[in-house]
Design a protein around this motif. Structure first.
Motif, PDB file in Angstrom:
ATOM      1  N   ASP A   1      -8.188  50.156  44.534  1.00 28.89           N
ATOM      2  CA  ASP A   1      -7.074  50.886  45.156  1.00 28.89           C
ATOM      3  C   ASP A   1      -7.289  52.375  44.884  1.00 28.89           C
ATOM      4  O   ASP A   1      -7.793  52.753  43.816  1.00 28.89           O
ATOM      5  CB  ASP A   1      -5.744  50.432  44.568  1.00 28.89           C
ATOM      6  N   ILE A   2      -6.908  53.235  45.856  1.00 28.55           N
ATOM      7  CA  ILE A   2      -7.076  54.676  45.707  1.00 28.55           C
ATOM      8  C   ILE A   2      -5.770  55.378  46.028  1.00 28.55           C
ATOM      9  O   ILE A   2      -5.071  55.027  46.991  1.00 28.55           O
ATOM     10  CB  ILE A   2      -8.226  55.194  46.612  1.00 28.55           C
ATOM     11  N   LYS A   3      -5.408  56.337  45.211  1.00 23.02           N
ATOM     12  CA  LYS A   3      -4.232  57.176  45.421  1.00 23.02           C
ATOM     13  C   LYS A   3      -4.728  58.590  45.701  1.00 23.02           C
ATOM     14  O   LYS A   3      -5.341  59.227  44.849  1.00 23.02           O
ATOM     15  CB  LYS A   3      -3.337  57.184  44.181  1.00 23.02           C
ATOM     16  N   MET A   4      -4.488  59.072  46.908  1.00 22.37           N
ATOM     17  CA  MET A   4      -4.957  60.387  47.324  1.00 22.37           C
ATOM     18  C   MET A   4      -3.929  61.458  46.976  1.00 22.37           C
ATOM     19  O   MET A   4      -2.714  61.254  47.173  1.00 22.37           O
ATOM     20  CB  MET A   4      -5.227  60.400  48.829  1.00 22.37           C
TER      21      MET A   4
ATOM     22  N   ASN B   1      -7.306  62.767  43.059  1.00 19.70           N
ATOM     23  CA  ASN B   1      -7.488  61.478  43.722  1.00 19.70           C
ATOM     24  C   ASN B   1      -7.860  60.471  42.649  1.00 19.70           C
ATOM     25  O   ASN B   1      -8.830  60.670  41.907  1.00 19.70           O
ATOM     26  CB  ASN B   1      -8.597  61.551  44.771  1.00 19.70           C
ATOM     27  N   VAL B   2      -7.109  59.392  42.539  1.00 20.62           N
ATOM     28  CA  VAL B   2      -7.328  58.392  41.501  1.00 20.62           C
ATOM     29  C   VAL B   2      -7.734  57.075  42.153  1.00 20.62           C
ATOM     30  O   VAL B   2      -6.979  56.508  42.944  1.00 20.62           O
ATOM     31  CB  VAL B   2      -6.075  58.191  40.631  1.00 20.62           C
ATOM     32  N   THR B   3      -8.918  56.616  41.801  1.00 18.57           N
ATOM     33  CA  THR B   3      -9.423  55.330  42.294  1.00 18.57           C
ATOM     34  C   THR B   3      -9.435  54.349  41.148  1.00 18.57           C
ATOM     35  O   THR B   3      -9.945  54.648  40.066  1.00 18.57           O
ATOM     36  CB  THR B   3     -10.852  55.473  42.853  1.00 18.57           C
ATOM     37  N   CYS B   4      -8.884  53.156  41.369  1.00 15.94           N
ATOM     38  CA  CYS B   4      -8.852  52.113  40.349  1.00 15.94           C
ATOM     39  C   CYS B   4      -9.662  50.922  40.864  1.00 15.94           C
ATOM     40  O   CYS B   4      -9.425  50.425  41.970  1.00 15.94           O
ATOM     41  CB  CYS B   4      -7.413  51.696  40.052  1.00 15.94           C
ATOM     42  N   LEU B   5     -10.621  50.476  40.052  1.00 13.14           N
ATOM     43  CA  LEU B   5     -11.522  49.395  40.449  1.00 13.14           C
ATOM     44  C   LEU B   5     -11.540  48.310  39.378  1.00 13.14           C
ATOM     45  O   LEU B   5     -11.436  48.614  38.184  1.00 13.14           O
ATOM     46  CB  LEU B   5     -12.945  49.923  40.648  1.00 13.14           C
ATOM     47  N   PRO B   6     -11.677  47.032  39.790  1.00  8.08           N
ATOM     48  CA  PRO B   6     -11.788  45.963  38.787  1.00  8.08           C
ATOM     49  C   PRO B   6     -13.184  45.939  38.174  1.00  8.08           C
ATOM     50  O   PRO B   6     -14.183  46.217  38.847  1.00  8.08           O
ATOM     51  CB  PRO B   6     -11.519  44.693  39.609  1.00  8.08           C
ATOM     52  N   LEU B   7     -13.270  45.611  36.901  1.00  7.60           N
ATOM     53  CA  LEU B   7     -14.554  45.433  36.220  1.00  7.60           C
ATOM     54  C   LEU B   7     -14.795  43.935  36.073  1.00  7.60           C
ATOM     55  O   LEU B   7     -13.999  43.230  35.455  1.00  7.60           O
ATOM     56  CB  LEU B   7     -14.541  46.099  34.846  1.00  7.60           C
ATOM     57  N   LEU B   8     -15.918  43.468  36.657  1.00  8.19           N
ATOM     58  CA  LEU B   8     -16.228  42.045  36.664  1.00  8.19           C
ATOM     59  C   LEU B   8     -17.614  41.812  36.089  1.00  8.19           C
ATOM     60  O   LEU B   8     -18.519  42.636  36.250  1.00  8.19           O
ATOM     61  CB  LEU B   8     -16.157  41.481  38.089  1.00  8.19           C
ATOM     62  N   SER B   9     -17.795  40.675  35.410  1.00  9.28           N
ATOM     63  CA  SER B   9     -19.105  40.271  34.900  1.00  9.28           C
ATOM     64  C   SER B   9     -19.906  39.664  36.050  1.00  9.28           C
ATOM     65  O   SER B   9     -19.355  39.393  37.128  1.00  9.28           O
ATOM     66  CB  SER B   9     -18.940  39.247  33.777  1.00  9.28           C
ATOM     67  N   PRO B  10     -21.220  39.428  35.853  1.00 13.78           N
ATOM     68  CA  PRO B  10     -22.007  38.770  36.914  1.00 13.78           C
ATOM     69  C   PRO B  10     -21.444  37.405  37.296  1.00 13.78           C
ATOM     70  O   PRO B  10     -21.683  36.924  38.407  1.00 13.78           O
ATOM     71  CB  PRO B  10     -23.407  38.638  36.283  1.00 13.78           C
ATOM     72  N   GLU B  11     -20.685  36.778  36.380  1.00 12.21           N
ATOM     73  CA  GLU B  11     -20.071  35.484  36.691  1.00 12.21           C
ATOM     74  C   GLU B  11     -18.665  35.658  37.242  1.00 12.21           C
ATOM     75  O   GLU B  11     -17.890  34.698  37.310  1.00 12.21           O
ATOM     76  CB  GLU B  11     -20.008  34.618  35.429  1.00 12.21           C
TER      77      GLU B  11
ATOM     78  N   MET C   1      -0.476  52.665  35.512  1.00 12.48           N
ATOM     79  CA  MET C   1      -0.477  51.303  34.984  1.00 12.48           C
ATOM     80  C   MET C   1      -0.020  50.317  36.047  1.00 12.48           C
ATOM     81  O   MET C   1      -0.495  49.170  36.087  1.00 12.48           O
ATOM     82  CB  MET C   1       0.443  51.212  33.755  1.00 12.48           C
ATOM     83  N   GLU C   2       0.893  50.752  36.934  1.00 11.14           N
ATOM     84  CA  GLU C   2       1.280  49.892  38.062  1.00 11.14           C
ATOM     85  C   GLU C   2       0.074  49.663  38.980  1.00 11.14           C
ATOM     86  O   GLU C   2      -0.149  48.536  39.454  1.00 11.14           O
ATOM     87  CB  GLU C   2       2.425  50.539  38.836  1.00 11.14           C
ATOM     88  N   GLN C   3      -0.691  50.742  39.189  1.00  8.26           N
ATOM     89  CA  GLN C   3      -1.895  50.623  40.018  1.00  8.26           C
ATOM     90  C   GLN C   3      -2.897  49.672  39.373  1.00  8.26           C
ATOM     91  O   GLN C   3      -3.492  48.817  40.046  1.00  8.26           O
ATOM     92  CB  GLN C   3      -2.530  51.999  40.221  1.00  8.26           C
ATOM     93  N   ALA C   4      -3.081  49.785  38.041  1.00  6.13           N
ATOM     94  CA  ALA C   4      -4.007  48.908  37.333  1.00  6.13           C
ATOM     95  C   ALA C   4      -3.557  47.458  37.410  1.00  6.13           C
ATOM     96  O   ALA C   4      -4.378  46.534  37.545  1.00  6.13           O
ATOM     97  CB  ALA C   4      -4.129  49.347  35.873  1.00  6.13           C
ATOM     98  N   GLY C   5      -2.230  47.215  37.340  1.00  9.81           N
ATOM     99  CA  GLY C   5      -1.708  45.857  37.440  1.00  9.81           C
ATOM    100  C   GLY C   5      -1.988  45.238  38.799  1.00  9.81           C
ATOM    101  O   GLY C   5      -2.350  44.054  38.893  1.00  9.81           O
ATOM    102  N   GLU C   6      -1.821  46.025  39.847  1.00  7.30           N
ATOM    103  CA  GLU C   6      -2.095  45.517  41.199  1.00  7.30           C
ATOM    104  C   GLU C   6      -3.580  45.171  41.369  1.00  7.30           C
ATOM    105  O   GLU C   6      -3.927  44.140  41.947  1.00  7.30           O
ATOM    106  CB  GLU C   6      -1.679  46.555  42.232  1.00  7.30           C
TER     107      GLU C   6
END
Length: 854
Positions: free
Chosen positions: A514-517, A537-547, A501-506
């Motif tokens: 962000d990736i944690k190996m 290995n945990v990769t966290c990525l933002p989800l964005l709309s086309p806008e 959740m800290e990773q998701a907040g960042e």
């Protein structure tokens, strides 16, 4: 005109004024008449205008009762007879003339009453069908005919049509307005009296043949409006008493003219009513069709409604396939022959697609663009075709709508206009359905991709709620779907897993992934004794709309446990499918065990010389290219790459999972390795680089396989005498000028047929028992080894004499091998060996050659 026509219609029209003048003469005073001597004639008894009219038509849905017999008719005399009487009695001071006048006045009065009755009856009728029926009933009654038909002209199709009741239905018949007797009358505008129908060439006998009715005489008159406009034809058949006369024709024309206003008005009302019904139906159809977003059902519904709307027999919607430039049909009404595909320039559909213009063909087989092959396949007969291009909102043609065989005649301009309007509306629906299908396919693709991934995927919405978790994620986290979906992420990823959740907040704050190996996750169902730690290995990525609007975040979790590490490692030196089978076998498959396998060794010839010319970097590049080609050949046949030993390759077939044809797979891999090496050499020589040669040794035997090494480094490999012999055979390729040598243990288990020759029985270094070795020659072509089978046969015969110690005969056959292929170095080697053995004959010769080097 045939002689059976009593009064020519043209003459009747031309002499109309003459008849009027004659009638006027009869009405002049007797003193002015100039009678001539005439023989006394017996007056012809003829009916006058009818004193009764047919019964009034009941305004109900049931047809009116028919009269079984006609009431007495007033006698009607031919004009000629009246004239004679007037002349005979002219001397009687005009008394007979006045009676004549009275009879004529009475006849005219009754005829006027009858015509007035016609107007009165048809004016009260609102239905065209009833008007037609009433007029036929009244004309046949007045003219004492057996049958009658009233045809109206359809200016759109140039057809004459009529309707009649058949059971509970109204049936419509249509004929071209220039065919038959009715067509002749319509075209000329003049009535006809035909006393013998079968002698007139225009008469169509087929109707009589079909119905059993016999047409004897015909009275046919044009139907005109009060303004003289020709709108149809009426004909009555078979006068019951006597023959049709000119007066009958005049009466028939007068009756139809009297009813023409009602005919036109009911035609107009019917047309407007039909047009309104069609428009309402069209709106309903469009609304129903465009509400469907599923493309498959939409296409079926489109063609069902199009064929019903146009009263067609069947229809097809062709869609353009831009990849193949073909028109294909998913939907076909009637008997289907499956999917139809044709070039988008072929046939009538192709012509419409290419030109973007509609085509209305009344007679399909008369059009050269029509392809009758589909009719031949299905037994269907195509009469008429209406094809309309389907265009999208940008004006691009995306397909063709085609309907076939309108019931009741060819397609009209109105049909074409309606189908165009329908198609333009459907094009919008097709675009929407296609867009919906694309979106649905993308959604299904994404879901399928997520479900097929070996990595876990967990998505959170902008409120931090867990929205999705794929099958791999459920497996890795050791949870069920209802235990994670729709849960708050801060309540699920707790304690040891709170770092996620800290990773998701960042990520949410910075907008960057962000990736944690090699991170640790504690997974399980919540009970302490059932929870376990895994490395991932945990990769966290933002989800964005086309806008670029924030939609949430996504976690991708890669399990890097020991099993996955092992599989990743093994996939680098064996086929991934083989690695899957190996991993499925668990520890037993990875542990040491003895199995039968075919081992392959290969080695580059003159490698030292090549490296000296290439230098360090060139050598590394060359080896990488060489190994890429060789490993592909091995993997293609399901072999396992054991290791690289400098420039040498060690591979196994039948490890870790055995197959029934491992020996054949190894031989095929060796043949491919030589062939693809030669192709690569062509590229090297074109660049001015030195070609590479190689040798291979194959042996089938029992070997020991398993993970061998230290705790820090382990490799899955093979060891044993079977491995060593394969290495010795590869080395022996140099002594025998060969490229592929196999042991008799491999040869005896081959299931395929190959071009192989037995070259020797040897005792390799380090062994005491002889081994029979053979050379595989299938990689050769006629250019690289001419007369191959002739050489193989001579070599085999020479070896028999060689094993017996008959050196001269053996050398003679070896020389035959050289004649067939002067480049066969092995034959020359044996000639030299025979000469040496002949010079110093060995004791106890058994044909075994002892190798003193590796």
């Amino acid at each position: 005109m045939a002689s059976n026509i009593r009064v020519k219609a043209g003459a009747r029209r031309a002499n109309g004024r003459g008849r009027s003048a004659a009638r006027a003469a009869n009405e002049t005073p007797a003193a002015e008449a100039k009678p001539e001597a005439q023989p006394e004639a017996q007056p012809e008894a003829r009916p006058e205008a009818r004193t009764e009219t047919p019964p009034q038509k009941q305004e109900t849905s049931n047809p009116p009762p028919r009269r079984t017999s006609a009431p007495p008719r007033a006698n009607k005399r031919p004009p000629a007879a009246d004239a004679e009487d007037g002349e005979d009695d002219a001397g009687g001071n005009g008394r007979i003339s006045r009676m004549d006048k009275l009879r004529q006045a009475d006849r005219k009065l009754k005829q006027a009453e009858m015509l007035l009755n016609v107007s009165r009856r048809v004016a009260a009728i609102e239905s065209l069908d009833e008007v037609l029926e009433t007029m036929v009933e009244m004309t046949t009654w007045e003219l004492q005919a057996e049958r009658g038909t009233l045809f109206l002209n359809d200016p759109v199709t140039d057809e004459l049509y009529s309707r009649f009741a058949q059971g509970n239905f109204q049936r419509e018949i249509r004929i071209m307005n220039n065919s038959g007797i009715a067509g002749a009358v319509f075209q000329s505008g003049e009535g006809l009296i035909i006393l013998d129908a079968y002698s007139d060439e225009r008469f169509n006998r087929t109707v009589d043949e079909q119905t059993g009715f016999t047409t004897k005489s015909i009275l046919c008159a044009p139907v005109r409006t009060v303004k003289g406009e020709l709108i149809g034809v009426i004909q009555v058949l078979n006068k019951k008493k006597g023959e049709f006369t000119e007066d009958d024709l005049s009466l028939l024309e007068a009756m139809t003219t009297q009813a023409s206003v009602a005919l036109q008005s009911t035609q107009f009302v019917e047309k407007m009513k039909k047009s309104r019904e069609q428009e309402l139906e069209f709106l309903d159809i469009v609304t129903d069709v465009t509400s469907d977003l599923e493309l498959g059902s939409l296409l079926a519904k489109v063609m069902t409604e199009a064929t019903r709307m146009l009263n067609a027999d069947r229809g097809t919607l062709f869609i353009n396939d831009e990849k193949t430039n073909e028109l294909f049909s998913r939907v076909a009404m009637g008997d289907s022959i499956g999917e139809i595909r044709l070039p988008n320039t072929a046939g009538i559909a192709g012509a419409v697609f290419s030109s973007g213009k509609s085509v209305n063909i009344p007679y399909a087989y008369a059009d050269l663009r029509f392809n009758p092959s589909f009719d031949k396949q299905t037994g269907y007969f195509t009469r008429s075709i209406l094809a309309i291009p389907v265009t999208n909102k940008d004006g691009k043609v995306i397909g063709v709508t085609q309907v076939l065989n309108k019931r009741g005649g060819p397609f009209t301009d109105e049909d074409e206009a309606r189908l165009k309007a329908f198609t333009s509306q459907i094009a919008i629906a097709l675009e929407n359905a296609k867009l919906f299908e694309d979106v649905q396919n993308m959604k299904n693709y994404n879901e399928s991709m997520l479900e097929s991934m070996t990595n876990g995927v967990v998505t959170l919405d902008e409120d931090g709620k867990i929205v999705t978790c794929n099958a791999a994620g459920l497996r890795i986290l050791r949870v069920k779907a209802n235990e994670i979906i729709d849960k708050k992420a801060v309540e699920f990823f707790v304690e040891e897993n709170a770092w996620m959740m800290e990773q998701a907040g960042e990520v949410d704050e910075t907008g960057e992934g962000d990736i944690k190996m090699d991170a640790e996750l504690v997974v399980g169902d919540g009970e302490t004794e059932k929870r376990e730690k895994i490395n991932c290995n945990v990769t966290c990525l933002p989800l964005l709309s086309p806008e670029d609007k924030k939609l949430g975040v996504m976690f991708m979790i890669e399990d890097i446990s020991s099993e996955k590490r092992m599989k990743s490692t093994m996939s680098r030196y064996m086929d991934p499918g083989l690695a899957d089978q190996l991993m499925a076998g668990g520890d037993d498959a990875l542990g040491g065990k003895a199995i039968e396998a075919t081992v392959l060794f290969s080695d580059v010839r003159s490698f030292t010389t090549i490296t000296e010319s290439l230098g360090p970097q060139g050598t590394v590049q060359m080896l990488n290219e060489y190994f890429t080609i060789m490993v592909e050949c091995i993997s293609r046949e399901g072999g396992m790459l054991d290791k690289f030993i400098g420039d040498a390759i060690m591979a196994g077939f039948g490890v870790p999972i055995p197959r029934d044809d491992d020996e054949d797979r190894a031989v095929r891999a060796g043949i491919s390795m030589i062939r693809e090496l030669w192709e690569w050499n062509k590229e090297r020589e074109a660049k001015g680089e030195m070609p590479i040669d190689m040798g291979l040794g194959l042996n089938t035997d029992s070997v020991v396989t398993g993970n061998i090494g230290s705790p820090k480094r382990m490799d899955y490999t093979m060891i044993g005498d079977g491995v060593n012999l394969a290495a010795r055979l590869e080395s022996a390729c140099k002594q025998y000028a060969a490229r592929i040598l196999i042991s008799d243990l491999t040869y005896k288990k081959l299931k395929g047929t190959y071009r192989i020759r037995d070259i020797d029985r040897v005792v390799v270094k380090g062994k005491t028992k002889p081994v029979e070795i053979l050379e595989v020659l299938d990689y050769h072509t006629e250019e690289t080894f001419p007369n191959l089978m002739e050489v193989v046969n001579n070599f085999k015969a020479a070896r028999v004499h060689y094993n017996k110690g008959d050196w001269d005969k053996a050398m003679g056959l070896f020389r035959e091998c050289l004649k067939a292929n002067p480049d066969d170095k092995l034959a020359q080697i044996y000639i030299d060996r025979c000469e040496a053995l002949k010079a110093e004959p060995p004791k106890d010769w058994d044909g075994v050659f002892v190798m003193t080097s590796k």
